[in-house]
Design a protein around this motif. Structure first.
Motif, short mmCIF file in Angstrom:
data_model
loop_
_atom_site.label_atom_id
_atom_site.label_comp_id
_atom_site.label_asym_id
_atom_site.label_seq_id
_atom_site.Cartn_x
_atom_site.Cartn_y
_atom_site.Cartn_z
N THR A 1 2.69 -61.27 61.15
CA THR A 1 1.49 -61.25 60.32
C THR A 1 1.72 -60.57 58.96
OG1 THR A 1 0.76 -59.20 61.36
CG2 THR A 1 -0.07 -61.25 62.31
N LEU A 2 2.59 -59.55 58.90
CA LEU A 2 2.74 -58.79 57.65
C LEU A 2 4.13 -58.95 57.04
CD1 LEU A 2 1.04 -55.51 58.91
CD2 LEU A 2 0.02 -57.21 57.39
N GLY A 3 5.16 -58.90 57.86
CA GLY A 3 6.53 -59.00 57.35
C GLY A 3 7.08 -57.65 56.93
N LEU A 4 8.39 -57.58 56.82
CA LEU A 4 9.04 -56.33 56.44
C LEU A 4 8.75 -56.00 54.98
CD1 LEU A 4 12.66 -56.28 57.94
CD2 LEU A 4 10.74 -54.82 58.56
N GLN A 5 8.78 -54.73 54.68
CA GLN A 5 8.66 -54.25 53.31
C GLN A 5 9.93 -54.65 52.54
OE1 GLN A 5 8.11 -52.89 49.92
NE2 GLN A 5 6.44 -52.43 51.33
N PRO A 6 9.80 -55.39 51.41
CA PRO A 6 11.00 -55.86 50.68
C PRO A 6 11.88 -54.70 50.18
CG PRO A 6 8.98 -56.82 49.78
CD PRO A 6 8.55 -55.89 50.84
N ARG A 7 11.24 -53.58 49.83
CA ARG A 7 12.03 -52.47 49.30
C ARG A 7 12.44 -51.49 50.41
NH1 ARG A 7 9.33 -49.13 46.16
NH2 ARG A 7 7.28 -49.89 46.80
N ALA B 1 4.13 -46.13 63.49
CA ALA B 1 5.58 -46.18 63.28
C ALA B 1 6.03 -47.59 62.90
CB ALA B 1 6.31 -45.71 64.54
N VAL B 2 5.43 -48.60 63.55
CA VAL B 2 5.81 -49.98 63.24
C VAL B 2 5.29 -50.38 61.86
CG1 VAL B 2 5.40 -52.40 63.89
CG2 VAL B 2 6.05 -50.72 65.64
N TYR B 3 4.07 -49.95 61.54
CA TYR B 3 3.49 -50.30 60.24
C TYR B 3 4.30 -49.68 59.09
CZ TYR B 3 0.15 -50.97 56.47
OH TYR B 3 -0.43 -51.33 55.28
N ALA B 4 4.97 -48.57 59.36
CA ALA B 4 5.79 -47.91 58.33
C ALA B 4 6.87 -48.87 57.78
CB ALA B 4 6.44 -46.66 58.89
N PHE B 5 7.24 -49.88 58.58
CA PHE B 5 8.26 -50.83 58.12
C PHE B 5 7.68 -51.88 57.18
CE2 PHE B 5 10.18 -48.91 61.77
CZ PHE B 5 11.54 -48.88 61.48
N HIS B 6 6.37 -51.93 57.07
CA HIS B 6 5.75 -52.86 56.12
C HIS B 6 5.13 -52.10 54.94
CE1 HIS B 6 3.24 -56.05 54.44
NE2 HIS B 6 2.28 -55.15 54.40
N CYS B 7 4.55 -50.97 55.23
CA CYS B 7 3.72 -50.24 54.27
C CYS B 7 4.49 -49.82 53.02
CB CYS B 7 3.20 -48.99 55.00
SG CYS B 7 2.34 -47.83 53.96
N GLY C 1 7.61 -53.11 76.24
CA GLY C 1 6.77 -54.26 75.95
C GLY C 1 5.83 -54.00 74.79
N GLY C 2 5.24 -52.80 74.78
CA GLY C 2 4.29 -52.45 73.72
C GLY C 2 4.97 -52.41 72.37
N VAL C 3 6.14 -51.78 72.30
CA VAL C 3 6.86 -51.68 71.02
C VAL C 3 7.31 -53.06 70.56
CG1 VAL C 3 8.93 -50.78 69.90
CG2 VAL C 3 7.58 -49.28 71.38
N ALA C 4 7.86 -53.85 71.49
CA ALA C 4 8.35 -55.18 71.12
C ALA C 4 7.20 -56.06 70.62
CB ALA C 4 9.05 -55.84 72.31
N ALA C 5 6.08 -56.04 71.34
CA ALA C 5 4.95 -56.87 70.96
C ALA C 5 4.39 -56.43 69.61
CB ALA C 5 3.86 -56.82 72.03
N THR C 6 4.32 -55.11 69.39
CA THR C 6 3.79 -54.60 68.13
C THR C 6 4.71 -55.00 66.97
OG1 THR C 6 2.93 -52.72 69.34
CG2 THR C 6 2.96 -52.53 66.96
N ALA C 7 6.03 -54.86 67.18
CA ALA C 7 6.99 -55.23 66.14
C ALA C 7 6.87 -56.72 65.83
CB ALA C 7 8.40 -54.88 66.59
N GLY C 8 6.77 -57.53 66.89
CA GLY C 8 6.62 -58.98 66.69
C GLY C 8 5.37 -59.30 65.90
#
Lengths: 180, 213
Positions: free
Chosen positions: B44-50, B174-180, B32-39
């Motif tokens: 709010t931020l979206g995936l990193q385009p690159r 870890a989740v933020y790494a997909f945007h950062c 639940g925590g991982v899913a909610a964080t990813a959502g």
């Protein structure tokens, strides 16, 4: 020691899988051990010891799902007891901070009266009758009948803190009356 | 009530306690925590385009791996601290090893870089956003872990709260790494660590209050 650990652990595991007899035996065997544990550490607080034994039994029951069968049972049970002891110390320090010397003297006085002859007991009871029920009953149960605070709470349907407050306020009121 | 009567009464309520319950709660909190964080991150931020080009670089793997390692260390500590009397001293070392590795990588990078570029490597372009985004993204997992701990019996609530915070901070990182957009180990070693330490500290502060039993 090893033998006790093995027996209690067996009872706990059986108890967790729904064996009521094993579970009752476990709590029955645990009770005197917990009592000894708290008495060694809280010399001079016999009432609180019994309260802590009961609190720990309740906690052991309510949190029994946190026992892991691969782990020593006595280590688990005494860790629960130690947590309740630390909790008691914290509450106690807070109470000490609001410490009120009147109560100590009155407690002593009351203890003497309690152990005096029958007519003294009658006096006590006559004086108690002048108090409101919320103070009278806790004092009668805890100070005269020697029940623990938890027991008195269960008997009267009051909360534990209401019983403590009732005893405290009742004793102060009696002290004032006693002096006059 | 006399103590023996209490024991007797409790003994009559010995309905089978499903032994696997805590494991299920933890699984629920993690999923639940991982899913909610990813959502939350995607909305709010979206995936990193690159991301597609970044994801195979050792730098990105190290960054996401750091978050994952913190989450696992926090979870391992929290599940043990949730049970009275469980052994645990080695867990602190478990959390420190990946952190030491990250700092080592950052030191190597900084020493190898020309002096005038070092500040840029540490600050990147997003140092202002990074720590508080990681901390914000840790909220769902922190709530989940604390809810489980409340049903357990942590005898050291401050440490248990910190472990829950470390787990949640790791998930957030870890989740933020997909945007950062940042890749430099020197950046991660400062700002991701700050982001993870925020919920850890917060957990340690509120632990004694919310984890009493």
């Amino acid at each position: 020691m090893q033998e006790i650990e093995q027996r209690l652990r067996r009872l706990m595991i059986d108890g967790l899988s729904g064996d009521g007899t094993a579970y009752r035996d476990l709590l029955r065997e645990l009770t005197p051990r917990l009592r000894a544990f708290f008495r060694r550490r809280l010399v001079g607080w016999p009432e609180d010891c019994e309260d802590l034994v009961q609190e720990t039994l309740l906690a052991v029951h309510a949190r029994r799902h946190t026992y892991d069968a691969g782990q020593p049972f006595t280590a688990w049970a005494y860790a629960v007891a130690r947590y309740k002891l630390v909790d008691w110390h914290r509450r106690h320090r807070r109470r000490e901070a609001l410490h009120d010397p009147v109560e100590d003297r009155i407690e002593e006085l009351f203890a003497e009266m309690e152990h005096d002859a029958c007519d003294a007991q009658r006096d006590v009871r006559a004086m108690l009758e002048t108090l409101p029920a919320k103070q009278r009953e806790p004092i009668r149960l805890v100070k005269l009948e020697g029940l623990s605070v938890a027991e008195a709470a269960a008997r009267t349907g009051l909360s534990v803190s209401a019983v403590k407050i009732g005893v405290h306020r009742g004793l102060r009121a009696l002290a004032v009356r006693f002096k006059s | 009530m006399h103590t023996d009567d209490l024991a007797e009464m409790l003994g009559r309520n010995a309905e089978a306690e499903t032994v696997g319950r805590p494991a299920r709660w933890w699984a629920l909190a993690v999923a639940g925590g991982v899913a909610a964080t990813a959502g939350l991150m995607l909305i709010t931020l979206g995936l990193q385009p690159r991301l597609a080009t970044m994801i195979e670089t050792p730098a990105w793997l190290g960054k996401a791996g750091f978050g994952l390692a913190m989450a696992l260390a926090g979870l391992a500590a929290a599940t043990r601290l949730a049970r009275p009397g469980a052994a645990r001293p080695w867990l602190i070392a478990l959390a420190l090893a990946p952190l030491a590795l990250l700092w080592l990588a950052a030191a190597i990078q900084l020493l190898g870089a020309p002096a005038e570029l070092r500040a840029e490597l540490v600050m990147g372009r997003t140092w202002r956003e990074c720590p508080w985004r990681v901390a914000s993204l840790s909220v769902p997992a922190l709530v989940g872990a604390l809810l489980v701990l409340r049903r357990m019996a942590p005898t050291r609530p401050r440490l248990a709260g910190a472990a829950a915070g470390l787990f949640a901070g790791g998930v957030g990182a870890a989740v933020y790494a997909f945007h950062c957009p940042e890749l430099a180990p020197a950046f991660v070693a400062v700002w991701y660590v700050a982001g993870v330490l925020t919920p850890t500290t917060f957990g340690a502060l509120i632990g004694p209050r919310v984890l009493r039993w």
